[in-house]
Motif scaffolding. Structure first.
Motif, short mmCIF file in Angstrom:
data_model
loop_
_atom_site.label_atom_id
_atom_site.label_comp_id
_atom_site.label_asym_id
_atom_site.label_seq_id
_atom_site.Cartn_x
_atom_site.Cartn_y
_atom_site.Cartn_z
N ILE A 21 1.42 7.22 -0.88
CA ILE A 21 1.54 8.58 -1.43
C ILE A 21 0.47 9.01 -2.24
CG2 ILE A 21 3.65 9.04 -3.83
CD1 ILE A 21 5.11 7.01 -2.66
N ALA A 22 -0.07 7.98 -3.15
CA ALA A 22 -1.45 8.76 -3.63
C ALA A 22 -2.18 9.71 -2.33
CB ALA A 22 -2.28 7.43 -4.61
N ALA A 51 0.35 -1.31 0.32
CA ALA A 51 -0.14 0.27 0.01
C ALA A 51 1.15 0.67 -0.15
CB ALA A 51 -0.76 0.40 1.13
N ILE A 52 1.96 1.06 0.36
CA ILE A 52 2.99 2.58 -0.16
C ILE A 52 2.42 3.58 -1.39
CG2 ILE A 52 5.39 3.19 -0.08
CD1 ILE A 52 6.27 0.55 0.52
N ASP A 53 1.87 2.87 -2.23
CA ASP A 53 1.90 3.86 -3.37
C ASP A 53 0.10 4.64 -3.35
OD1 ASP A 53 4.04 3.16 -4.97
OD2 ASP A 53 3.51 2.03 -6.38
N ASN A 54 -0.30 3.96 -2.56
CA ASN A 54 -1.44 4.35 -2.56
C ASN A 54 -1.09 5.57 -1.23
OD1 ASN A 54 -1.76 0.67 -2.89
ND2 ASN A 54 -3.74 2.07 -3.59
N LYS A 71 11.04 3.24 -1.56
CA LYS A 71 9.50 3.92 -2.75
C LYS A 71 9.38 4.66 -1.94
CE LYS A 71 8.17 -1.13 -3.25
NZ LYS A 71 7.35 -2.64 -4.01
N ALA A 72 9.82 5.57 -0.68
CA ALA A 72 9.20 6.11 0.04
C ALA A 72 9.96 7.50 -0.74
CB ALA A 72 10.04 6.29 1.34
N ASP A 100 12.18 -1.81 0.05
CA ASP A 100 10.69 -0.80 0.57
C ASP A 100 10.93 0.28 0.42
OD1 ASP A 100 9.08 -3.15 -0.17
OD2 ASP A 100 8.65 -3.99 1.69
N LYS A 150 8.73 11.98 -1.00
CA LYS A 150 7.28 11.74 -0.62
C LYS A 150 6.82 12.00 0.35
CE LYS A 150 6.97 9.87 -5.43
NZ LYS A 150 6.66 9.37 -6.69
#
Length: 364
Positions: A296-297, A291-294, A315-316, A312, A319
């Motif tokens: 961020i979004a 859910a990292i991208d979620n 990915k931060a 992982d 952001k």
């Protein structure tokens, strides 16, 4: 109460249809018709948990995590799973697990985390797809109120913070019954026209059987005309994770120190601090790397979760801050959530919060 009656209460709150496909939820061990002497509520079911249930005269363990996750081909006691199951069977103790059904419940695991962090304006981080359907039926005008109420009573027509939601149009329906028919209105063998109301409601998938039962029992026609469609709409009150806001923005380090204190973390692994205040917070109990991208979004300043791997954290980027507070730590209050819910429903036997610490991870 029987075990099945307790299960009915739990699944009315968190239906098993909410669970992820990979999960193993429901009654894992035991006889659902047995009467409950006491229920022990725990995060995990281990041998020590079964021992505690025996000591406290509980023949039902209500667990968040399922002790049986993948298939068991043998029961020889060679590992902790088999030993736990064998001990439960030998002592007539049933084991029930709810897991991701409660993860996806709006007032479930992630709402509890958000409550502990004091988050306001909460929303589901990853709303569930394919969980809403639409029913359309056609009813004589004089019966429309009765049918509509029956559908609402079954849980239909609830959308977010609103209920009794429907769309209604009037028109003229026609039908002709054959020789085997027994029409409530009109005569068999004759074409009949009736002023009708077309009623449309949406409902969560898990309520379909209840919705249809109430439709058929309240509708006056011998043959009920209805249509069901699956909707693409995302369910804003069902899904994984949650995002909310702090009352006031706070320094990153101060926020993480507060998280560490509230959740009793041995440590918090986190990505690079961005040196900006934290206001919007995303959370997902347990393993939440997916859910990292979620997060961020959603515009979160920080994402609280667990079980993040080395890569992982990359990915931060710049952001948001990723914070791994530990799997057990992130879900530890789940048993309190289940206890609080069931204690309002049950008074005929003891509900007991397990004392056994099932966290397998220790810190120096």
């Amino acid at each position: 109460m029987t075990i099945q009656e307790v299960i009915d209460l739990i699944e009315d709150f968190a239906p098993l249809s909410y669970a992820e496909d990979f999960d193993n939820v429901g009654l894992l061990v035991g006889d659902k018709s047995a009467h409950v002497t006491g229920a022990l509520i725990t995060l995990d079911t281990l041998e020590a948990t079964v021992d505690e249930a025996i000591k406290k005269d509980c023949n039902l363990i209500i667990s968040f995590h399922p002790i049986i996750f993948s298939g068991l081909k043998k029961l020889t006691g060679k590992n902790y799973v088999e030993r736990t199951v064998l001990k439960a069977i030998k002592n007539d103790i049933a084991i029930y697990a709810i897991h991701t059904a409660l993860d996806n419940q709006y007032k479930g695991v992630n709402d509890m985390i958000s409550e502990k962090l004091g988050l306001k304006n909460r929303q589901i981080l990853i709303p569930r797809k394919d969980s809403i359907k639409k029913l359309t039926t056609f009813v004589p005008i004089k019966n429309a109120d009765e049918v509509r109420k029956a559908l609402f009573d079954a849980g239909g027509g609830s959308i977010g913070n609103y209920d009794n939601c429907s769309f209604n149009t009037t028109g003229k329906g026609s039908f002709k019954g054959n020789e085997e028919s027994n029409p409530v209105i009109g005569e068999k063998g004759e074409v009949h026209f009736e002023e009708e109301v077309q009623i449309g409601i949406t409902y969560p998938v898990h309520l379909e059987a209840r919705i249809l039962k109430n439709l058929f029992t309240s509708h006056p026609y011998e043959e009920v005309a209805y249509e069901i469609h699956s909707l693409e709409n995302k369910n804003q009150h069902l899904g994984m994770g949650m995002v909310g806001e702090l009352e006031e923005a706070i320094d990153e380090k101060d926020f993480l120190k507060n998280v560490k204190e509230v959740f009793g973390c041995g440590c918090i692994r986190h990505s690079k601090l961005l040196h900006k205040p934290v206001k919007k917070v995303a959370v997902l109990g347990g393993s939440g790397a997916f859910a990292i991208d979620n997060a961020i979004a959603a515009g979160a300043d920080i994402f609280i979760t667990a079980d993040l791997k080395y890569h992982d954290f990359y990915k931060a980027g710049e952001k948001l801050v990723l914070a791994d507070i530990g799997h057990y730590e992130s879900e530890q209050f789940t048993k309190n959530l289940l206890y609080s819910f069931l204690s309002k429903k049950i008074s005929s036997f003891a509900l007991i919060l397990a004392d056994t610490n099932t966290n397998p991870i220790n810190y120096l």
